[in-house]
Design a protein around this motif. Structure first.
Motif, PDB file in Angstrom:
ATOM      1  N   GLY A 192      19.180  11.725  -1.680  1.00  0.00           N
ATOM      2  CA  GLY A 192      19.536  10.379  -1.792  1.00  0.00           C
ATOM      3  C   GLY A 192      18.892   9.692  -2.785  1.00  0.00           C
ATOM      4  O   GLY A 192      19.177   8.691  -3.631  1.00  0.00           O
ATOM      5  N   LEU A 193      17.292  10.292  -3.023  1.00  0.00           N
ATOM      6  CA  LEU A 193      16.547   9.619  -4.081  1.00  0.00           C
ATOM      7  C   LEU A 193      17.303   9.899  -5.402  1.00  0.00           C
ATOM      8  O   LEU A 193      16.967   9.022  -6.283  1.00  0.00           O
ATOM      9  CB  LEU A 193      15.125  10.292  -3.984  1.00  0.00           C
ATOM     10  CG  LEU A 193      14.141   9.729  -4.789  1.00  0.00           C
ATOM     11  CD1 LEU A 193      13.813   8.225  -4.896  1.00  0.00           C
ATOM     12  CD2 LEU A 193      12.783  10.487  -4.634  1.00  0.00           C
ATOM     13  N   LEU A 194      17.608  11.005  -5.739  1.00  0.00           N
ATOM     14  CA  LEU A 194      18.334  11.371  -6.955  1.00  0.00           C
ATOM     15  C   LEU A 194      19.379  10.458  -7.124  1.00  0.00           C
ATOM     16  O   LEU A 194      19.621  10.031  -8.292  1.00  0.00           O
ATOM     17  CB  LEU A 194      18.754  12.683  -7.000  1.00  0.00           C
ATOM     18  CG  LEU A 194      19.345  13.194  -8.316  1.00  0.00           C
ATOM     19  CD1 LEU A 194      18.278  13.155  -9.476  1.00  0.00           C
ATOM     20  CD2 LEU A 194      19.921  14.831  -7.860  1.00  0.00           C
ATOM     21  N   ILE A 195      20.264  10.260  -6.274  1.00  0.00           N
ATOM     22  CA  ILE A 195      21.212   9.278  -6.289  1.00  0.00           C
ATOM     23  C   ILE A 195      20.788   7.932  -6.710  1.00  0.00           C
ATOM     24  O   ILE A 195      21.443   7.063  -7.745  1.00  0.00           O
ATOM     25  CB  ILE A 195      22.209   9.164  -5.118  1.00  0.00           C
ATOM     26  CG1 ILE A 195      22.839  10.539  -4.891  1.00  0.00           C
ATOM     27  CG2 ILE A 195      23.211   8.247  -5.170  1.00  0.00           C
ATOM     28  CD1 ILE A 195      23.425  10.761  -3.630  1.00  0.00           C
ATOM     29  N   TYR A 196      19.741   7.256  -6.046  1.00  0.00           N
ATOM     30  CA  TYR A 196      19.160   6.081  -6.280  1.00  0.00           C
ATOM     31  C   TYR A 196      18.774   6.018  -7.766  1.00  0.00           C
ATOM     32  O   TYR A 196      18.929   5.049  -8.616  1.00  0.00           O
ATOM     33  CB  TYR A 196      18.254   5.771  -5.438  1.00  0.00           C
ATOM     34  CG  TYR A 196      17.441   4.745  -5.456  1.00  0.00           C
ATOM     35  CD1 TYR A 196      17.829   3.507  -4.993  1.00  0.00           C
ATOM     36  CD2 TYR A 196      16.247   4.476  -6.479  1.00  0.00           C
ATOM     37  CE1 TYR A 196      17.322   2.219  -5.255  1.00  0.00           C
ATOM     38  CE2 TYR A 196      15.702   3.194  -6.559  1.00  0.00           C
ATOM     39  CZ  TYR A 196      16.129   2.050  -5.910  1.00  0.00           C
ATOM     40  OH  TYR A 196      15.485   0.937  -6.141  1.00  0.00           O
ATOM     41  N   LEU A 197      18.168   7.048  -8.178  1.00  0.00           N
ATOM     42  CA  LEU A 197      17.626   7.081  -9.623  1.00  0.00           C
ATOM     43  C   LEU A 197      18.513   7.175 -10.693  1.00  0.00           C
ATOM     44  O   LEU A 197      18.625   6.475 -11.481  1.00  0.00           O
ATOM     45  CB  LEU A 197      16.632   8.303 -10.013  1.00  0.00           C
ATOM     46  CG  LEU A 197      15.313   8.436  -8.899  1.00  0.00           C
ATOM     47  CD1 LEU A 197      14.722   9.488  -9.369  1.00  0.00           C
ATOM     48  CD2 LEU A 197      14.595   7.237  -9.491  1.00  0.00           C
ATOM     49  N   LEU A 198      19.713   7.807 -10.437  1.00  0.00           N
ATOM     50  CA  LEU A 198      20.841   7.964 -11.286  1.00  0.00           C
ATOM     51  C   LEU A 198      21.508   6.448 -11.245  1.00  0.00           C
ATOM     52  O   LEU A 198      21.957   5.885 -12.258  1.00  0.00           O
ATOM     53  CB  LEU A 198      22.129   8.985 -10.986  1.00  0.00           C
ATOM     54  CG  LEU A 198      21.321  10.416 -11.053  1.00  0.00           C
ATOM     55  CD1 LEU A 198      22.318  11.185 -10.416  1.00  0.00           C
ATOM     56  CD2 LEU A 198      21.300  10.424 -12.551  1.00  0.00           C
ATOM     57  N   LEU A 199      21.834   5.831 -10.109  1.00  0.00           N
ATOM     58  CA  LEU A 199      22.198   4.469 -10.193  1.00  0.00           C
ATOM     59  C   LEU A 199      21.169   3.475 -10.718  1.00  0.00           C
ATOM     60  O   LEU A 199      22.043   2.677 -11.527  1.00  0.00           O
ATOM     61  CB  LEU A 199      22.561   4.018  -8.638  1.00  0.00           C
ATOM     62  CG  LEU A 199      23.737   4.847  -8.039  1.00  0.00           C
ATOM     63  CD1 LEU A 199      23.936   4.190  -6.643  1.00  0.00           C
ATOM     64  CD2 LEU A 199      24.845   4.028  -8.796  1.00  0.00           C
ATOM     65  N   ALA A 200      20.103   3.550 -10.575  1.00  0.00           N
ATOM     66  CA  ALA A 200      19.001   2.672 -11.489  1.00  0.00           C
ATOM     67  C   ALA A 200      19.223   2.743 -12.821  1.00  0.00           C
ATOM     68  O   ALA A 200      19.231   1.803 -13.728  1.00  0.00           O
ATOM     69  CB  ALA A 200      17.748   3.014 -10.918  1.00  0.00           C
ATOM     70  N   ILE A 201      19.562   3.784 -13.511  1.00  0.00           N
ATOM     71  CA  ILE A 201      19.746   4.045 -14.760  1.00  0.00           C
ATOM     72  C   ILE A 201      21.178   3.696 -15.332  1.00  0.00           C
ATOM     73  O   ILE A 201      21.416   3.096 -16.330  1.00  0.00           O
ATOM     74  CB  ILE A 201      19.677   5.645 -15.126  1.00  0.00           C
ATOM     75  CG1 ILE A 201      17.932   5.784 -14.916  1.00  0.00           C
ATOM     76  CG2 ILE A 201      19.889   5.992 -16.484  1.00  0.00           C
ATOM     77  CD1 ILE A 201      17.683   7.564 -14.908  1.00  0.00           C
ATOM     78  N   ALA A 202      22.128   4.172 -14.370  1.00  0.00           N
ATOM     79  CA  ALA A 202      23.624   4.122 -14.992  1.00  0.00           C
ATOM     80  C   ALA A 202      23.940   2.667 -14.778  1.00  0.00           C
ATOM     81  O   ALA A 202      24.851   2.136 -15.654  1.00  0.00           O
ATOM     82  CB  ALA A 202      24.528   4.917 -14.224  1.00  0.00           C
ATOM     83  N   LEU A 203      23.492   1.601 -13.612  1.00  0.00           N
ATOM     84  CA  LEU A 203      24.273   0.519 -13.538  1.00  0.00           C
ATOM     85  C   LEU A 203      23.533  -0.566 -14.641  1.00  0.00           C
ATOM     86  O   LEU A 203      22.244  -0.428 -14.715  1.00  0.00           O
ATOM     87  CB  LEU A 203      24.070  -0.188 -12.129  1.00  0.00           C
ATOM     88  CG  LEU A 203      25.056   0.662 -10.993  1.00  0.00           C
ATOM     89  CD1 LEU A 203      24.587   0.214  -9.522  1.00  0.00           C
ATOM     90  CD2 LEU A 203      26.340   0.512 -11.489  1.00  0.00           C
ATOM     91  N   PRO A 204      24.364  -1.498 -14.992  1.00  0.00           N
ATOM     92  CA  PRO A 204      23.704  -2.456 -15.885  1.00  0.00           C
ATOM     93  C   PRO A 204      22.914  -3.272 -15.153  1.00  0.00           C
ATOM     94  O   PRO A 204      23.156  -3.786 -14.249  1.00  0.00           O
ATOM     95  CB  PRO A 204      24.743  -2.971 -16.767  1.00  0.00           C
ATOM     96  CG  PRO A 204      26.070  -2.911 -15.815  1.00  0.00           C
ATOM     97  CD  PRO A 204      25.621  -1.431 -15.196  1.00  0.00           C
ATOM     98  N   ASN A 205      22.042  -4.199 -16.233  1.00  0.00           N
ATOM     99  CA  ASN A 205      21.262  -5.179 -15.409  1.00  0.00           C
ATOM    100  C   ASN A 205      22.167  -6.488 -15.680  1.00  0.00           C
ATOM    101  O   ASN A 205      22.594  -6.579 -16.777  1.00  0.00           O
ATOM    102  CB  ASN A 205      19.815  -5.252 -16.198  1.00  0.00           C
ATOM    103  CG  ASN A 205      18.920  -4.270 -15.894  1.00  0.00           C
ATOM    104  OD1 ASN A 205      18.832  -3.718 -14.688  1.00  0.00           O
ATOM    105  ND2 ASN A 205      18.191  -3.671 -16.896  1.00  0.00           N
ATOM    106  N   GLU A 206      21.804  -7.217 -14.519  1.00  0.00           N
ATOM    107  CA  GLU A 206      22.869  -8.593 -14.640  1.00  0.00           C
ATOM    108  C   GLU A 206      21.852  -9.549 -14.675  1.00  0.00           C
ATOM    109  O   GLU A 206      20.795  -9.695 -14.019  1.00  0.00           O
ATOM    110  CB  GLU A 206      23.840  -8.672 -13.570  1.00  0.00           C
ATOM    111  CG  GLU A 206      24.978  -7.799 -13.584  1.00  0.00           C
ATOM    112  CD  GLU A 206      26.137  -7.996 -12.825  1.00  0.00           C
ATOM    113  OE1 GLU A 206      25.821  -9.074 -11.753  1.00  0.00           O
ATOM    114  OE2 GLU A 206      27.082  -7.076 -12.651  1.00  0.00           O
TER     115      GLU A 206
END
Length: 135
Positions: A110-124
């Protein structure tokens, strides 16, 4: 479900009046059920399934207190849960609780998924009421 004056669903919070951390009281208010029934269900899940205590602890950590919702809308760690909650229009406390459970159940993937989402999702960012997406 509890709704505010504008008919929108309120965020899931811990109660300030709860016995231990206020999780059951807050969930009961959100779901509009008697807190006694929720506490009984939690107690049965602890005794027979053994998972209720873990879920309670995770919810106690991830859900905000009543009246402290703005504090919960701030970035923690890398901000992946907040980004996902904003994108999907979900409650950020629930997203954080789901990620914590995913991390424990998956043995850390789940940590890997979290890291991928942190990188992939744009900042608003919100400027003068307008949402600006920072890629």
């Amino acid at each position: 479900m509890v709704q505010n004056d504008m008919g929108m669903q309120d965020s899931l919070t811990k109660s300030n009046d709860g016995i231990v951390a206020g999780v059951c009281q807050g969930l009961a208010a959100h779901l509009d059920i008697a807190v006694g029934w929720l506490r009984l269900a939690w107690l049965l899940s602890v005794v027979f399934l053994g998972t209720g205590l873990l879920v309670y602890i995770i919810l106690a950590i991830s859900l905000p207190r009543e009246g402290q919702l703005e504090k919960n809308k701030k970035k923690m760690l890398l901000g992946a849960c907040l980004k996902l909650a904003n994108k999907m229009e979900w409650d950020v406390g629930v997203v954080r609780a789901c990620f914590a459970l995913l991390f424990l159940i998956s043995g850390g993937s789940g940590l890997l998924i979290y890291l991928l989402l942190a990188i992939a999702l744009p900042n608003e960012k919100k400027i003068n009421g307008s949402t600006i997406i920072d890629l």
